[in-house]
Design an enzyme around this catalytic site. Structure first.
Site, PDB file in Angstrom:
ATOM      1  N   GLN B 149      39.656 -34.983  23.008  1.00  0.00           N
ATOM      2  CA  GLN B 149      40.724 -33.956  23.156  1.00  0.00           C
ATOM      3  C   GLN B 149      39.747 -32.615  23.471  1.00  0.00           C
ATOM      4  O   GLN B 149      40.217 -31.512  23.535  1.00  0.00           O
ATOM      5  CB  GLN B 149      41.745 -33.756  22.204  1.00  0.00           C
ATOM      6  CG  GLN B 149      42.705 -34.801  22.011  1.00  0.00           C
ATOM      7  CD  GLN B 149      43.958 -34.251  21.393  1.00  0.00           C
ATOM      8  OE1 GLN B 149      44.008 -33.588  20.469  1.00  0.00           O
ATOM      9  NE2 GLN B 149      45.047 -34.980  21.721  1.00  0.00           N
ATOM     10  N   MET B 512      66.665 -27.109  48.721  1.00  0.00           N
ATOM     11  CA  MET B 512      65.777 -26.213  49.555  1.00  0.00           C
ATOM     12  C   MET B 512      64.953 -26.996  50.556  1.00  0.00           C
ATOM     13  O   MET B 512      64.862 -26.684  51.638  1.00  0.00           O
ATOM     14  CB  MET B 512      64.905 -25.429  48.700  1.00  0.00           C
ATOM     15  CG  MET B 512      64.262 -24.138  49.531  1.00  0.00           C
ATOM     16  SD  MET B 512      65.406 -23.285  50.701  1.00  0.00           S
ATOM     17  CE  MET B 512      65.813 -21.978  49.663  1.00  0.00           C
TER      18      MET B 512
HETATM   19  C1  TPP Z   1      57.194 -27.932  40.558  1.00  0.00           C
HETATM   20  C2  TPP Z   1      57.398 -27.952  42.046  1.00  0.00           C
HETATM   21  N1  TPP Z   1      57.542 -28.828  42.775  1.00  0.00           N
HETATM   22  C3  TPP Z   1      58.023 -28.995  43.907  1.00  0.00           C
HETATM   23  C4  TPP Z   1      58.504 -27.879  44.531  1.00  0.00           C
HETATM   24  C5  TPP Z   1      59.354 -27.709  45.934  1.00  0.00           C
HETATM   25  N2  TPP Z   1      60.535 -27.612  45.986  1.00  0.00           N
HETATM   26  C6  TPP Z   1      60.830 -26.259  46.123  1.00  0.00           C
HETATM   27  S1  TPP Z   1      62.558 -26.127  45.996  1.00  0.00           S
HETATM   28  C7  TPP Z   1      62.854 -27.764  45.790  1.00  0.00           C
HETATM   29  C8  TPP Z   1      64.250 -28.502  45.620  1.00  0.00           C
HETATM   30  C9  TPP Z   1      64.784 -27.945  44.549  1.00  0.00           C
HETATM   31  O1  TPP Z   1      65.764 -28.802  44.154  1.00  0.00           O
HETATM   32  P1  TPP Z   1      66.696 -28.523  43.025  1.00  0.00           P
HETATM   33  O2  TPP Z   1      66.225 -28.117  41.915  1.00  0.00           O
HETATM   34  O3  TPP Z   1      68.060 -29.438  43.024  1.00  0.00           O
HETATM   35  O4  TPP Z   1      67.535 -27.187  43.505  1.00  0.00           O
HETATM   36  P2  TPP Z   1      68.327 -26.819  45.044  1.00  0.00           P
HETATM   37  O5  TPP Z   1      67.372 -26.207  46.130  1.00  0.00           O
HETATM   38  O6  TPP Z   1      68.993 -28.249  45.384  1.00  0.00           O
HETATM   39  O7  TPP Z   1      69.417 -25.636  44.528  1.00  0.00           O
HETATM   40  C10 TPP Z   1      61.533 -28.260  45.914  1.00  0.00           C
HETATM   41  C11 TPP Z   1      61.355 -29.665  45.534  1.00  0.00           C
HETATM   42  C12 TPP Z   1      58.515 -26.751  43.609  1.00  0.00           C
HETATM   43  N3  TPP Z   1      58.977 -25.521  44.126  1.00  0.00           N
HETATM   44  N4  TPP Z   1      57.846 -26.893  42.450  1.00  0.00           N
END
Ligand code: TPP
Ligand code: MG
Lengths: 203, 597
Positions: B149, B512
C-alpha cells in the site's frame, strides 16, 4: 529551433526563480511547464548566495505572453519567493563544457596550445590515457570546440545547464530581508508588476 | 490545569483534555517552554482541535491506524464521519467547507485510500476549496521499496494541491499542520495534503504546544492593495455608460458579500454571477441580472459584448463563462479584482488590475465611485430577460406538456422553501437547471462542482454541506447518472442520520452528453442511455424512506413530504427524457451568439 523561426514572437527567455530549499519543489515547478507542453531547454538549480535559498535558472523558448503567465504560476507556489524573466540581452550567461580526448592523439597531432588559446579552454587533467579540457561560454563556443576535437577522437563530452546573471539586478539579499521582516499580513512596499508590468512579479 | 502531565486517562492512553489548554497555561505561568511526551498521532489531533476542527470525514486503513487509535480517545472533541469511499470523504469535506466557510478535514490511508482522494483534490484545487487532507503512509524506512500500500502520494497529488508535504518525523507535526491550515485557508484557498509515515504517527516526542501559523516568508497570500489602481478603476467606472459586473466565488471566499452589495448598489451596476458565485447576493436582488456562461441567462451573455466597462470580481474567466475568447467583450475596458495575481491577464487582458482581497478593495472602490443608477442600461437586461422568460423559462418552469420538467421541480422547491434551502448539485443538465432556477436567499447556499464538473460530487458533498449548515434544509439535486457514481454514500447518511434530501431527476439519460450528441453529433446517441435501479428500494435497503413520482399531481405533495420529513429522504422524479437546457452558447461560439433554442 524551427519553432523559433516559425513563431517569430518566440525567443529564448531566462527564468530566475528564488525558492526555499524544499523536497518536491522541483516537481512543482517542472509540471508548470510540462502541463503546457513547454520544453525546458536548460535547467540549473543550486544554492544561492543566501543560505537556505535556492536559485533556479530555467531556459525556455516561448512568447513573452506565455512566459509571463508561466512565471506567475511559478511565483504562486508556496515555497517560491520570487521569479524574474529576462531575454538573452538582459543577462550575462554561461554554460560550462568538459571534453575528454585521448592523450596520445591530442598530444601528437594537435596544436594544443593554439587550440586552448583560441577556444579559451583549460586543461583540467592530463593522464597517460586521456586528457580533459574545460571551456565556458555560449552554446556556439562550446559547440565549436566539439567540432575541433572530433578529429582527435573525442571520447566524451558534457555540457552544464546555463547559469545567468541578470544585468540590472540588485541581488536578492535586500529582498529576502523584506520577505522575512514583514509583519504578518503586510507586504513589501513595492509592486513592480504594476510599475514595469512586463518584467517582474511581486505579489 | 485540567490534567496532570503524564497522567493517564481512563482509556489508558492519551490525554483526555486537549493539551493546548494546559500548555498555554503552563507557558504563561512559567514563561518557559514546557513539553510533554506525545505521540505524533495525538499531535495531529491536538492540531485539529487547536484549529477549531469539529468534524473529520475519513476512512481508516493500515497506514493511518495509529491516528485512528488516538482518535478513539478524542471521541468527545472530534466527530469522525465514516464515509463509504475516500472520494465520498473528500467531497463531503468540500461540501462542509463550502457551506461553513471553514477548512474541511479528511483522513485516508495510504495507497488506494490516498489515490481515491485525487478527484476531490482536483475539484477542490480548481474551485479553491480549503481542505486539509491527512493520509497515512508506510514506514519511512520502507519509502521507495514498493511496500504494501505504498504509493507516491506526494507526487501524484502535486498538480492538484495548493501545497503538500510528507512528514517522516513526529517533531515536524505541529508546525507542518499549522502551515497546512494557514495555506489552505489564506489567500486564494485550496486543498493541502499532508502525508504522514506510520513511524511518525507512532513516534513519541516532546510536544510544546501548538502555535497557529501566520506568516511564511515565501508565501504571499494577499497582494498589496495599490490605491492608484483603485482610483483608476473608479475613474473608469464613473465614466462608464454601460458598466457590467461579473462576480464569482471570490466574493464568497473573501466573505465580502456585504462589501460587494454595497459597491454595486452605490454604483448602480447590473451584476451577473458565475455558478460558483451564486447566492453571494440574493437571487431577487434588483441588480442581480442572472447567470453567466454556456447555459447562463440571455441578457448577461449578449450584453457582455455591449458593455463599456466590465468589472470582474473574484472570478477567473473560465472558458465555460467566456465562450470564444477572441470575441469576448472586445469593446470593453476590463477591471479585474482578484486575490490571485496569476489570474490577472490569464485569459482576458485587463485594463486595470486590482489585485487584493476584495474584502479590502471593494470598500475602497465603493468610496470612490459616484452614486448612480443605470436605469436604461438595466432595462436592457430586463428586456432580454423578458424574451428569455417567454421563449425558455415559462415552458421550463410552468410546462403544459404531460411530462415533468426538471425546471418545474426546482420551481416547486423554490415555492416550498422560499429560497432558504442549501442546494447541492451534481453535474449535467439538472445542475444547469438547478443553478439557473434555484432561488437563493443566502450566501453559501449553492454547492456545486464548477471547474472540474465532477459527476458523483453531489451526494457526498450534500452530507458535508449538512454538517456545515446544520440549521438549513439541504437538498441534493442529482442526475440518474451521477447518483450511481457515489450512491454508496447512502450508507453514510444511514449510519450518521444525516438529514439530506436526495432528489434524483431521472431523465433516463446521461442527459448533458445526450444533448450535445443531439445538437452537435447528428443525434448519434452513443452510450448515453443509462438504466437505473429502483432507487426507492435502494434507499429502503439503507433504511431511508422515499418515493418515486411520475406525474404533476403527485409532485408537489411528494416534495412537501420530503421537505417535511424529519431526516433523510429520497425522492426520484421521472422527467422528460429528451429535454435540452437552453439558452446555450455552443462551444467555440461567442457569448453574444447564445441560442434560445
Ligand atoms: C466523473 C465524470 N465522468 C463523466 C463526465 C461527463 N459528463 C458530464 S454531464 C454527464 C451526464 C450526466 O448525466 P446525469 O447524471 O444523468 O445528469 P443529466 O445530465 O441527465 O441531468 C456526463 C457523463 C463528468 N462530468 N464527470
Ligand atoms: Mg440523467
Amino acid at each position: 529551433m524551427t519553432d523559433h523561426i516559425l513563431n517569430p514572437e518566440k525567443q529564448e527567455y531566462n527564468i530566475t526563480v528564488y525558492t526555499e530549499n524544499q523536497i518536491g519543489l522541483l516537481t512543482r515547478i517542472a509540471i508548470i511547464f510540462s502541463r503546457r507542453k513547454i520544453n525546458i531547454e536548460s535547467l540549473n538549480t543550486s544554492p544561492s548566495e543566501i543560505e537556505s535559498i535556492h536559485r533556479f535558472n530555467i531556459v525556455i523558448t516561448e512568447s513573452e505572453g506565455v512566459v509571463r503567465k508561466v512565471c506567475r504560476q511559478i511565483e504562486k507556489q508556496v515555497e517560491v519567493l520570487k521569479v524574474y524573466y529576462n531575454t538573452n540581452e538582459d543577462v550575462i550567461w554561461q554554460e560550462m563544457a568538459l571534453y575528454k580526448v585521448p592523450t596520445d592523439q591530442i598530444a601528437e597531432k594537435a596544436l594544443v596550445e593554439r587550440l586552448l588559446r583560441e577556444n579559451g579552454a583549460r586543461v583540467v587533467v592530463i593522464r597517460h590515457d586521456y586528457t580533459v579540457f574545460e571551456t565556458t561560454g555560449h552554446r556556439e563556443e562550446t559547440d565549436a570546440l566539439i567540432l575541433k576535437l572530433q578529429p582527435f577522437g573525442l571520447i566524451e563530452f558534457v555540457r552544464s545547464a546555463r547559469v545567468a546573471i541578470i544585468k540590472h539586478s540588485e541581488g536578492f539579499n535586500r529582498k529576502l530581508r523584506e520577505f522575512e521582516s514583514m509583519e504578518p499580513g503586510h507586504e513589501p512596499g513595492e509592486n513592480e508588476y504594476l510599475d514595469k508590468r512586463d518584467k517582474v512579479f511581486t505579489m | 490545569m485540567r490534567v496532570e502531565f503524564g497522567e493517564k486517562s481512563k482509556h489508558n492512553s492519551a490525554l483526555k483534555t486537549t493539551f493546548m489548554d494546559t500548555a498555554q497555561q503552563e507557558l504563561t505561568a512559567t514563561e518557559q517552554k514546557t513539553t510533554i511526551e506525545l505521540s505524533g498521532s495525538a499531535a495531529v489531533l491536538e492540531a485539529l482541535i487547536a484549529e477549531g476542527v469539529k468534524t473529520i470525514f475519513g476512512y481508516p486503513g493500515g497506514a493511518i491506524m495509529p491516528i485512528y487509535d488516538a482518535l478513539y480517545d478524542y471521541n468527545d472533541k472530534l466527530e469522525h464521519i465514516l464515509v463509504r469511499h475516500e472520494q465520498g470523504g473528500i467531497h463531503a469535506a468540500q461540501g462542509y467547507a463550502r457551506t461553513s466557510g471553514n477548512v474541511g478535514v479528511v483522513f485516508a490511508t495510504s495507497g488506494p485510500g490516498a489515490t481515491n482522494l485525487v478527484t476531490g483534490l482536483a475539484d477542490a484545487q480548481i474551485d479553491s476549496t480549503p481542505l486539509v487532507c491527512i493520509t497515512g503512509q508506510v514506514f519511512a524506512h520502507l519509502l521507495g521499496t514498493d511496500a504494501f500500500q505504498e504509493t507516491d502520494v506526494i507526487n501524484i497529488t502535486t498538480p492538484v494541491t495548493k501545497w503538500n508535504y510528507q512528514v517522516t518525523d513526529a517533531n515536524e507535526i505541529p508546525e507542518v499542520l499549522a502551515k497546512a491550515f494557514y495555506i489552505a485557508k489564506s489567500g486564494r484557498p485550496g486543498p493541502v495534503l499532508i502525508d504522514i509515515t506510520k513511524n511518525a504517527q507512532i513516534q513519541k516526542f516532546q510536544y510544546s504546544g501548538y502555535t497557529c501559523c501566520k506568516h511564511i516568508r515565501s508565501y504571499r497570500p494577499k497582494p498589496i492593495v495599490r490605491r492608484e489602481y483603485i482610483e483608476e478603476a473608479a475613474k473608469l467606472i464613473n465614466a462608464a455608460k454601460k458598466p457590467f459586473v461579473l462576480w464569482g466565488q471570490g466574493v464568497i471566499l473573501g466573505k465580502a458579500e456585504k462589501e460587494f452589495a454595497a459597491f454595486i448598489e452605490k454604483a448602480g451596476i447590473p451584476s451577473a454571477w458565475t455558478i460558483l458565485g451564486a447566492g453571494a447576493i440574493p437571487s431577487d436582488h434588483s441588480l442581480n441580472v442572472g447567470m453567466l456562461g454556456m447555459h447562463g441567462n440571455y441578457g448577461p451573455n449578449v450584453l457582455t459584448n455591449e458593455c463599456d466597462v466590465l468589472i470582474a470580481i473574484g472570478m477567473r474567466f473560465d472558458d465555460r463563462v467566456t465562450g470564444r475568447l477572441d470575441k469576448y467583450a472586445k469593446q470593453a475596458k476590463v477591471i479585474h479584482l482578484d486575490i490571485d495575481p496569476a489570474e490577472i491577464d490569464k485569459n482576458v487582458q485587463t485594463t486595470v488590475p486590482v489585485w487584493g482581497d476584495c474584502k479590502e478593495t471593494l470598500p475602497l472602490l465603493t468610496e470612490l465611485v459616484e452614486a448612480k443608477q443605470h436605469t436604461e442600461w438595466l432595462a436592457k437586461f430586463r428586456e432580454y430577460q423578458r424574451q428569455e422568460e417567454e421563449q425558455v423559462i415559462q415552458g421550463e418552469l410552468f410546462p403544459t406538456s404531460e411530462e415533468l420538467t426538471m425546471g418545474e421541480v426546482i420551481q416547486q422547491i423554490n415555492e416550498i422553501t422560499g429560497g432558504e434551502a442549501v442546494i447541492v448539485t451534481d453535474v449535467g443538465q439538472h445542475q444547469m437547471v438547478a443553478c439557473r432556477y434555484a432561488k437563493l436567499n443566502n450566501t453559501r447556499s449553492n454547492v456545486t462542482s464548477g471547474g472540474l464538473g465532477t459527476m458523483g460530487f453531489c451526494l457526498p458533498a450534500a452530507i458535508g454541506a449538512k454538517y456545515g449548515a446544520p440549521d438549513k434544509p439541504v437538498i441534493a439535486v442529482i442526475g440518474d447518472g451521477g447518483v450511481q457514481m457515489t450512491i454508496q454514500e447512502l450508507g453514510t447518511i444511514m449510519q450518521f442520520n444525516v438529514d439530506v434530501k436526495v432528489l434524483i431527476l431521472n431523465n433516463q439519460f446521461l442527459g448533458m452528453v445526450r444533448q450535445w450528441q443531439q445538437l452537435f453529433h447528428d443525434k448519434r446517441y452513443s452510450f448515453v442511455n443509462i438504466t437505473s435501479p429502483d432507487y426507492v428500494k435502494v434507499a429502503e435497503g439503507y433504511y431511508i424512506p422515499g418515493q418515486k413520482v411520475e406525474n404533476r399531481e403527485s409532485l408537489r405533495p411528494a416534495l412537501e413530504a420530503m421537505l417535511n420529513h424529519p431526516g433523510s429522504y429520497l425522492l426520484e422524479v421521472m422527467v422528460t427524457k429528451e429535454n435540452n437546457v437552453f439558452p446555450m452558447v455552443p462551444q467555440g461560439c461567442s457569448v453574444s451568439e447564445i441560442r434560445l433554442k
